[in-house]
Write a protein that holds these residues in place. Structure first.
Motif, PDB file in Angstrom:
ATOM      1  N   LYS A 178       0.758  -1.089   0.215  1.00 38.86           N
ATOM      2  CA  LYS A 178      -0.021  -0.055  -0.090  1.00 38.86           C
ATOM      3  C   LYS A 178       0.724   1.237  -0.028  1.00 38.86           C
ATOM      4  CE  LYS A 178      -4.244  -1.909   2.156  1.00 38.86           C
ATOM      5  NZ  LYS A 178      -4.919  -2.100   3.346  1.00 38.86           N
ATOM      6  N   LEU A 179       2.211   1.357   0.358  1.00 39.58           N
ATOM      7  CA  LEU A 179       2.802   2.281   0.263  1.00 39.58           C
ATOM      8  C   LEU A 179       3.985   2.671  -0.687  1.00 39.58           C
ATOM      9  CD1 LEU A 179       3.606   2.693   4.230  1.00 39.58           C
ATOM     10  CD2 LEU A 179       2.075   3.915   3.128  1.00 39.58           C
ATOM     11  N   ASN A 180       4.032   3.788  -1.120  1.00 36.98           N
ATOM     12  CA  ASN A 180       5.032   4.061  -2.233  1.00 36.98           C
ATOM     13  C   ASN A 180       5.870   5.303  -1.817  1.00 36.98           C
ATOM     14  OD1 ASN A 180       3.907   2.423  -4.685  1.00 36.98           O
ATOM     15  ND2 ASN A 180       2.074   3.292  -3.603  1.00 36.98           N
ATOM     16  N   ILE A 181       7.039   5.450  -2.262  1.00 30.16           N
ATOM     17  CA  ILE A 181       8.059   6.719  -1.969  1.00 30.16           C
ATOM     18  C   ILE A 181       8.417   7.274  -3.508  1.00 30.16           C
ATOM     19  CG2 ILE A 181       9.893   5.198  -1.334  1.00 30.16           C
ATOM     20  CD1 ILE A 181      10.188   7.842   0.694  1.00 30.16           C
ATOM     21  N   ALA A 182       8.356   8.484  -3.497  1.00 31.10           N
ATOM     22  CA  ALA A 182       8.888   8.777  -4.983  1.00 31.10           C
ATOM     23  C   ALA A 182       9.773  10.102  -4.768  1.00 31.10           C
ATOM     24  CB  ALA A 182       7.866   9.206  -6.035  1.00 31.10           C
ATOM     25  N   ALA A 183      11.021  10.171  -5.461  1.00 33.26           N
ATOM     26  CA  ALA A 183      11.788  11.297  -5.495  1.00 33.26           C
ATOM     27  C   ALA A 183      11.656  11.996  -7.019  1.00 33.26           C
ATOM     28  CB  ALA A 183      13.067  11.309  -5.016  1.00 33.26           C
ATOM     29  N   GLU A 184      11.416  13.304  -6.867  1.00 29.56           N
ATOM     30  CA  GLU A 184      11.035  13.827  -8.410  1.00 29.56           C
ATOM     31  C   GLU A 184      11.759  15.143  -8.417  1.00 29.56           C
ATOM     32  OE1 GLU A 184       7.133  16.155  -8.855  1.00 29.56           O
ATOM     33  OE2 GLU A 184       6.665  14.225  -8.017  1.00 29.56           O
ATOM     34  N   PHE A 185      12.149  15.635  -9.890  1.00 28.81           N
ATOM     35  CA  PHE A 185      12.873  17.021  -9.818  1.00 28.81           C
ATOM     36  C   PHE A 185      11.845  17.369 -11.142  1.00 28.81           C
ATOM     37  CE2 PHE A 185      15.343  19.597 -12.665  1.00 28.81           C
ATOM     38  CZ  PHE A 185      15.694  20.465 -11.484  1.00 28.81           C
ATOM     39  N   GLY A 186      11.191  18.635 -11.264  1.00 25.94           N
ATOM     40  CA  GLY A 186      10.573  19.074 -12.369  1.00 25.94           C
ATOM     41  C   GLY A 186      10.375  20.516 -12.447  1.00 25.94           C
ATOM     42  N   PHE A 187      10.815  20.755 -13.818  1.00 23.38           N
ATOM     43  CA  PHE A 187      10.590  22.396 -14.416  1.00 23.38           C
ATOM     44  C   PHE A 187       9.004  22.688 -14.624  1.00 23.38           C
ATOM     45  CE2 PHE A 187      15.005  21.365 -15.389  1.00 23.38           C
ATOM     46  CZ  PHE A 187      15.778  22.281 -15.015  1.00 23.38           C
ATOM     47  N   ARG A 188       8.871  24.060 -14.387  1.00 20.02           N
ATOM     48  CA  ARG A 188       7.584  24.700 -14.873  1.00 20.02           C
ATOM     49  C   ARG A 188       7.996  25.820 -15.757  1.00 20.02           C
ATOM     50  NH1 ARG A 188       7.264  20.478 -10.885  1.00 20.02           N
ATOM     51  NH2 ARG A 188       4.862  20.303 -10.350  1.00 20.02           N
ATOM     52  N   LYS A 189       7.739  25.737 -16.820  1.00 21.46           N
ATOM     53  CA  LYS A 189       7.955  26.868 -18.041  1.00 21.46           C
ATOM     54  C   LYS A 189       6.640  27.833 -17.848  1.00 21.46           C
ATOM     55  CE  LYS A 189      10.685  28.972 -20.904  1.00 21.46           C
ATOM     56  NZ  LYS A 189      12.022  29.518 -20.792  1.00 21.46           N
ATOM     57  N   ALA A 190       6.692  28.707 -17.365  1.00 22.31           N
ATOM     58  CA  ALA A 190       5.617  29.803 -17.054  1.00 22.31           C
ATOM     59  C   ALA A 190       5.155  30.271 -18.373  1.00 22.31           C
ATOM     60  CB  ALA A 190       5.793  30.622 -15.823  1.00 22.31           C
ATOM     61  N   ASN A 191       3.923  30.550 -18.463  1.00 14.06           N
ATOM     62  CA  ASN A 191       3.259  31.476 -19.548  1.00 14.06           C
ATOM     63  C   ASN A 191       3.253  32.903 -19.217  1.00 14.06           C
ATOM     64  OD1 ASN A 191       2.400  31.851 -22.244  1.00 14.06           O
ATOM     65  ND2 ASN A 191       0.503  31.638 -21.607  1.00 14.06           N
ATOM     66  N   THR A 192       4.300  33.364 -18.528  1.00 13.39           N
ATOM     67  CA  THR A 192       4.522  34.670 -18.167  1.00 13.39           C
ATOM     68  C   THR A 192       5.969  35.312 -17.918  1.00 13.39           C
ATOM     69  OG1 THR A 192       3.618  36.427 -16.270  1.00 13.39           O
ATOM     70  CG2 THR A 192       4.293  34.283 -15.641  1.00 13.39           C
ATOM     71  N   ASP A 193       6.371  36.367 -18.083  1.00 11.86           N
ATOM     72  CA  ASP A 193       7.379  36.732 -17.641  1.00 11.86           C
ATOM     73  C   ASP A 193       7.677  37.978 -16.610  1.00 11.86           C
ATOM     74  OD1 ASP A 193      10.366  36.984 -18.372  1.00 11.86           O
ATOM     75  OD2 ASP A 193      10.180  38.757 -19.452  1.00 11.86           O
ATOM     76  N   TYR A 194       6.435  37.762 -15.846  1.00 13.34           N
ATOM     77  CA  TYR A 194       6.290  38.825 -14.821  1.00 13.34           C
ATOM     78  C   TYR A 194       6.332  38.046 -13.496  1.00 13.34           C
ATOM     79  CZ  TYR A 194       5.879  42.806 -17.938  1.00 13.34           C
ATOM     80  OH  TYR A 194       6.299  43.680 -18.607  1.00 13.34           O
ATOM     81  N   LEU A 195       6.695  36.826 -13.423  1.00 12.95           N
ATOM     82  CA  LEU A 195       6.755  36.104 -11.961  1.00 12.95           C
ATOM     83  C   LEU A 195       7.588  36.997 -11.210  1.00 12.95           C
ATOM     84  CD1 LEU A 195       5.732  33.254 -11.054  1.00 12.95           C
ATOM     85  CD2 LEU A 195       7.970  32.620 -11.572  1.00 12.95           C
ATOM     86  N   ASP A 196       8.478  37.551 -11.398  1.00  7.75           N
ATOM     87  CA  ASP A 196       9.341  38.666 -10.638  1.00  7.75           C
ATOM     88  C   ASP A 196       9.151  39.973 -10.722  1.00  7.75           C
ATOM     89  OD1 ASP A 196      10.358  38.705 -13.372  1.00  7.75           O
ATOM     90  OD2 ASP A 196      11.990  37.665 -12.926  1.00  7.75           O
ATOM     91  N   ASP A 197       8.141  40.364 -11.471  1.00  4.68           N
ATOM     92  CA  ASP A 197       7.869  41.667 -11.961  1.00  4.68           C
ATOM     93  C   ASP A 197       8.914  42.361 -12.822  1.00  4.68           C
ATOM     94  OD1 ASP A 197       5.946  44.135 -11.022  1.00  4.68           O
ATOM     95  OD2 ASP A 197       7.887  44.900 -10.580  1.00  4.68           O
ATOM     96  N   VAL A 198       9.806  41.746 -13.271  1.00  2.00           N
ATOM     97  CA  VAL A 198      10.701  42.279 -14.191  1.00  2.00           C
ATOM     98  C   VAL A 198      10.502  41.373 -15.579  1.00  2.00           C
ATOM     99  CG1 VAL A 198      13.003  42.786 -14.610  1.00  2.00           C
ATOM    100  CG2 VAL A 198      12.233  42.680 -12.507  1.00  2.00           C
ATOM    101  N   SER A 199      10.676  42.277 -16.608  1.00  4.23           N
ATOM    102  CA  SER A 199      10.518  41.741 -18.059  1.00  4.23           C
ATOM    103  C   SER A 199      11.483  42.537 -18.923  1.00  4.23           C
ATOM    104  CB  SER A 199       9.189  41.655 -18.485  1.00  4.23           C
ATOM    105  OG  SER A 199       9.001  41.180 -19.893  1.00  4.23           O
ATOM    106  N   GLN A 200      11.363  43.836 -19.179  1.00  6.25           N
ATOM    107  CA  GLN A 200      12.252  44.111 -20.283  1.00  6.25           C
ATOM    108  C   GLN A 200      12.915  45.432 -19.869  1.00  6.25           C
ATOM    109  OE1 GLN A 200      10.063  44.356 -24.108  1.00  6.25           O
ATOM    110  NE2 GLN A 200       8.653  42.619 -23.383  1.00  6.25           N
ATOM    111  N   ARG A 201      12.483  46.538 -20.051  1.00  8.89           N
ATOM    112  CA  ARG A 201      12.947  47.993 -20.005  1.00  8.89           C
ATOM    113  C   ARG A 201      12.430  48.916 -18.835  1.00  8.89           C
ATOM    114  NH1 ARG A 201      15.755  48.479 -24.530  1.00  8.89           N
ATOM    115  NH2 ARG A 201      15.046  47.131 -26.505  1.00  8.89           N
ATOM    116  N   TYR A 202      13.262  49.845 -18.350  1.00  4.74           N
ATOM    117  CA  TYR A 202      12.695  50.837 -17.445  1.00  4.74           C
ATOM    118  C   TYR A 202      11.632  51.535 -18.287  1.00  4.74           C
ATOM    119  CZ  TYR A 202      16.691  49.765 -14.167  1.00  4.74           C
ATOM    120  OH  TYR A 202      17.411  48.994 -13.537  1.00  4.74           O
ATOM    121  N   PRO A 203      10.632  52.073 -17.444  1.00  3.67           N
ATOM    122  CA  PRO A 203       9.813  52.844 -18.203  1.00  3.67           C
ATOM    123  C   PRO A 203      10.242  53.979 -19.059  1.00  3.67           C
ATOM    124  CG  PRO A 203       9.512  53.241 -15.718  1.00  3.67           C
ATOM    125  CD  PRO A 203      10.569  52.105 -16.079  1.00  3.67           C
ATOM    126  N   ASN A 204       9.602  54.428 -19.903  1.00  2.00           N
ATOM    127  CA  ASN A 204       9.721  55.687 -20.712  1.00  2.00           C
ATOM    128  C   ASN A 204       9.039  56.778 -20.192  1.00  2.00           C
ATOM    129  OD1 ASN A 204      11.718  54.660 -22.765  1.00  2.00           O
ATOM    130  ND2 ASN A 204       9.975  53.528 -23.546  1.00  2.00           N
TER     131      ASN A 204
END
Length: 268
Positions: free
Chosen positions: A181-207
């Motif tokens: 009945k018992l299982n144990i698993a170790a995993e490693f995974g990437f999540r490629k997000a569909n956003t560039d603002y996970l960190d609030d930073v993307s491109q340029r300083y505002p104009n």
């Protein structure tokens, strides 16, 4: 004399039972969460925050399964900790809670289970689709700020990024069946997000020239200020992020799961 039907029912209860791979699993997970993006371009392996989760899995056979999971963790980065002088001079930082729901397809390389000929240990891979929520924040001058509300790269109100997005998980791991009945698993995974603002930073300083707290959050550089500095009128609009289109977050951890098995009559 025992009738044949009664004898068959008696054997079902007293005889051996067979464990079928088409079973359900409930799991709990714990591990670390990491982030790679504009404020951490190189050290994707920097798992500096805790993440916890749970899952429900349907095993179709010893190779294929479908898993519905939830995961809650945190990502963060700070230019002050960077190995590169230009990042330390930029001096940006953020942290954000990540709450994720995923539907994943999992494939085992070996026929996994306890039946005759099956393996109790197997490497596996997975992929699927995730929906997650995030909200980048920073602590600045003794206060906590939700960065999205300050449009730090000059977004208008209608162009502000959403705090719910999708990602494509890709990962691998190893699992072991401890007992029936018992299982144990170790995993490693990437999540490629569909956003560039996970960190609030993307491109340029505002104009545009900001003032007050908004300007201080948009440009926290230690050197020459880039917003409306009369000595450097052309500095506005210069690079703020790394110009990659997407951010990434990662999870590495251990899952302990409980398998619901069913008792069947032996086959004659």
């Amino acid at each position: 004399m025992i009738k044949p039907l009664k004898l068959l029912l008696l054997l079902c209860f007293l005889g051996p039972y067979q464990v079928f791979p088409q079973t359900w699993e409930l799991g709990i997970s714990a591990g670390g969460m990491a982030y790679q993006g504009d404020l951490n371009q190189h050290k994707f392996y920097k798992f500096n925050n805790l993440a916890l989760g749970g899952s429900v899995k349907r095993n179709f056979d010893g190779f294929w399964s479908l898993k519905l999971s939830v995961l809650n963790g945190k990502v963060s980065a700070n230019d002050a900790d960077s190995d590169f002088a230009q990042d330390r001079e930029r001096n940006l930082n953020f942290y954000s809670t990540i709450t994720e729901g995923s539907l994943l397809v999992e494939f085992n390389f070996f026929d996994y289970g306890l039946n005759f000929g099956q393996s109790r240990i197997t490497p596996f891979i997975f992929t699927g689709l995730s929906v997650f929520g995030f909200n980048p924040k920073t602590d600045f001058r003794g206060e906590t700020y939700e960065l999205r509300l300050f449009n730090t790269e000059g977004q208008t109100s209608g162009e502000a990024y959403k705090t719910i997005s999708t990602s494509i998980p890709l990962g691998a791991g190893v699992k072991y069946r401890i007992n029936e009945k018992l299982n144990i698993a170790a995993e490693f995974g990437f999540r490629k997000a569909n956003t560039d603002y996970l960190d609030d930073v993307s491109q340029r300083y505002p104009n545009i020239a900001y003032g007050g707290t908004r300007a201080a959050l948009a440009d926290r550089s230690l050197g020459q200020n880039k917003l409306g500095n009369p000595a450097t009128p052309d500095a506005k609009g210069i690079q703020r992020g790394d110009f990659r289109k997407k951010d990434t977050y990662l999870f590495a951890g251990i899952t302990l799961s409980y398998t619901f098995v069913r008792q069947n009559c032996p086959l004659f």
